[in-house]
Design a protein around this motif. Structure first.
Motif, short mmCIF file in Angstrom:
data_model
loop_
_atom_site.label_atom_id
_atom_site.label_comp_id
_atom_site.label_asym_id
_atom_site.label_seq_id
_atom_site.Cartn_x
_atom_site.Cartn_y
_atom_site.Cartn_z
N UNK A 39 0.84 -1.20 0.00
CA UNK A 39 0.00 0.00 0.00
C UNK A 39 0.88 1.27 0.00
N UNK A 40 1.98 1.23 0.75
CA UNK A 40 2.90 2.37 0.76
C UNK A 40 3.51 2.57 -0.63
N UNK A 41 3.90 1.47 -1.25
CA UNK A 41 4.47 1.52 -2.60
C UNK A 41 3.44 2.07 -3.58
N UNK A 42 2.19 1.64 -3.43
CA UNK A 42 1.13 2.13 -4.31
C UNK A 42 0.96 3.64 -4.15
N UNK A 43 0.99 4.12 -2.94
CA UNK A 43 0.84 5.56 -2.70
C UNK A 43 2.00 6.33 -3.34
N UNK A 44 3.22 5.78 -3.23
CA UNK A 44 4.38 6.43 -3.84
C UNK A 44 4.24 6.46 -5.36
N UNK A 45 3.87 5.32 -5.95
CA UNK A 45 3.73 5.23 -7.42
C UNK A 45 2.68 6.21 -7.91
N UNK A 46 1.52 6.23 -7.27
CA UNK A 46 0.45 7.14 -7.69
C UNK A 46 0.85 8.59 -7.51
N UNK A 47 1.56 8.89 -6.43
CA UNK A 47 2.03 10.26 -6.21
C UNK A 47 3.04 10.69 -7.26
N UNK A 48 3.94 9.78 -7.61
CA UNK A 48 4.96 10.09 -8.63
C UNK A 48 4.31 10.27 -10.01
N UNK A 49 3.32 9.45 -10.32
CA UNK A 49 2.60 9.60 -11.59
C UNK A 49 1.96 10.99 -11.67
N UNK A 50 1.32 11.39 -10.59
CA UNK A 50 0.66 12.69 -10.54
C UNK A 50 1.70 13.82 -10.67
N UNK A 51 2.83 13.67 -9.98
CA UNK A 51 3.89 14.67 -10.02
C UNK A 51 4.47 14.83 -11.44
N UNK A 52 4.73 13.71 -12.11
CA UNK A 52 5.28 13.76 -13.46
C UNK A 52 4.26 14.36 -14.43
N UNK A 53 3.01 13.95 -14.33
CA UNK A 53 1.96 14.53 -15.19
C UNK A 53 1.90 16.04 -15.03
N UNK A 54 2.00 16.50 -13.80
CA UNK A 54 1.97 17.93 -13.53
C UNK A 54 3.17 18.63 -14.16
N UNK A 55 4.34 18.06 -13.98
CA UNK A 55 5.56 18.66 -14.55
C UNK A 55 5.51 18.69 -16.07
N UNK A 56 5.05 17.62 -16.66
CA UNK A 56 4.97 17.59 -18.13
C UNK A 56 3.94 18.60 -18.65
N UNK A 57 2.86 18.79 -17.90
CA UNK A 57 1.84 19.75 -18.31
C UNK A 57 2.36 21.18 -18.24
N UNK A 58 3.27 21.44 -17.31
CA UNK A 58 3.81 22.79 -17.13
C UNK A 58 5.18 22.97 -17.79
N UNK A 59 5.64 21.96 -18.50
CA UNK A 59 6.99 21.98 -19.08
C UNK A 59 7.16 23.05 -20.15
N UNK A 60 8.28 23.72 -20.07
CA UNK A 60 8.71 24.62 -21.13
C UNK A 60 9.97 23.97 -21.68
N UNK A 61 9.82 23.26 -22.78
CA UNK A 61 10.94 22.50 -23.35
C UNK A 61 11.83 23.45 -24.15
N UNK A 62 13.10 23.45 -23.78
CA UNK A 62 14.07 24.34 -24.41
C UNK A 62 15.15 23.49 -25.06
N UNK A 63 15.41 23.76 -26.34
CA UNK A 63 16.47 23.08 -27.07
C UNK A 63 17.68 24.00 -27.08
#
Length: 158
Positions: A53-77
C-alpha cells in the motif's frame, strides 16, 4: 502552482519514459502485490500488505507529479539558442581562480540535474550565479564552504 518548468528535450523524454514505466509496469505490479498480500489473511498484522500500500501511494504520487511537470513543461532546445550569455541549457566551462582547475557544467531542469554527469539544476546556487554572465567574466559564488571565484572560459549551446 501554474509556473512553467524549464527542461531540455532529453529531460522531457526521460520523464515520459519514467511515466510510461510507472503506469505500465509499476502500477500493475503493485496491484498484484496488494492482491497477493490480501490473500494471506488478516490485514491488520500483514507487513506485506502495508508495504504494498505504501508503494502504491508512492507510485500514484509520482505519476501525478510527473503529469503535472509535463503539463507545465517549457521545453528548451539549447542548440536553438543564440546568445552570448549564460542561460538555461548552457554548457559552461569555468576556471577556478583559486585552484587553477577547470570544471564544466550544463544548466538543466530540476529533474535532470546529476552532478556525476556535470548537470546542475537551474535552481542551484552555482547556476543562479552564472545566469546572465558572459565569456571571460569572473563570477563569485557563495557555496557551503565559502566563496569561490570562477572565470567563464567557454559557453556552448548543444
Amino acid at each position: 502552482m501554474s509556473q512553467t518548468i524549464p527542461m531540455t528535450r532529453e529531460g522531457q523524454i526521460r520523464l515520459k519514459e519514467e511515466l510510461k514505466n510507472l503506469i505500465r509496469v509499476e502500477r500493475p505490479k503493485v496491484v498484484q502485490d496488494i492482491a497477493e498480500a490480501r490473500s494471506h489473511g488478516d490485514l491488520s498484522e500483514n507487513a506485506e500488505y502495508d508495504a504494498a500500500k505504501e508503494r502504491q501511494a508512492w507510485v500514484e504520487g509520482r505519476i501525478q507529479e510527473i503529469n503535472d511537470k509535463l503539463a507545465r513543461a517549457q521545453v528548451i532546445d539549447p542548440a536553438e539558442l543564440d546568445t552570448d550569455k549564460v542561460v538555461f541549457g548552457a554548457k559552461v566551462t569555468l576556471f577556478d581562480v583559486d585552484s587553477g582547475n577547470e570544471v564544466t557544467y550544463m544548466i538543466v531542469g530540476e529533474d535532470e540535474a546529476d552532478l556525476k554527469f556535470g548537470k546542475i539544476s537551474i535552481n542551484s546556487p552555482v547556476a543562479k550565479a552564472l545566469i546572465g554572465h558572459r565569456l571571460d567574466e569572473e563570477v563569485t559564488i557563495k557555496i557551503p564552504s565559502g566563496l569561490k571565484t570562477y572565470e567563464i572560459i567557454d559557453i556552448k549551446y548543444e
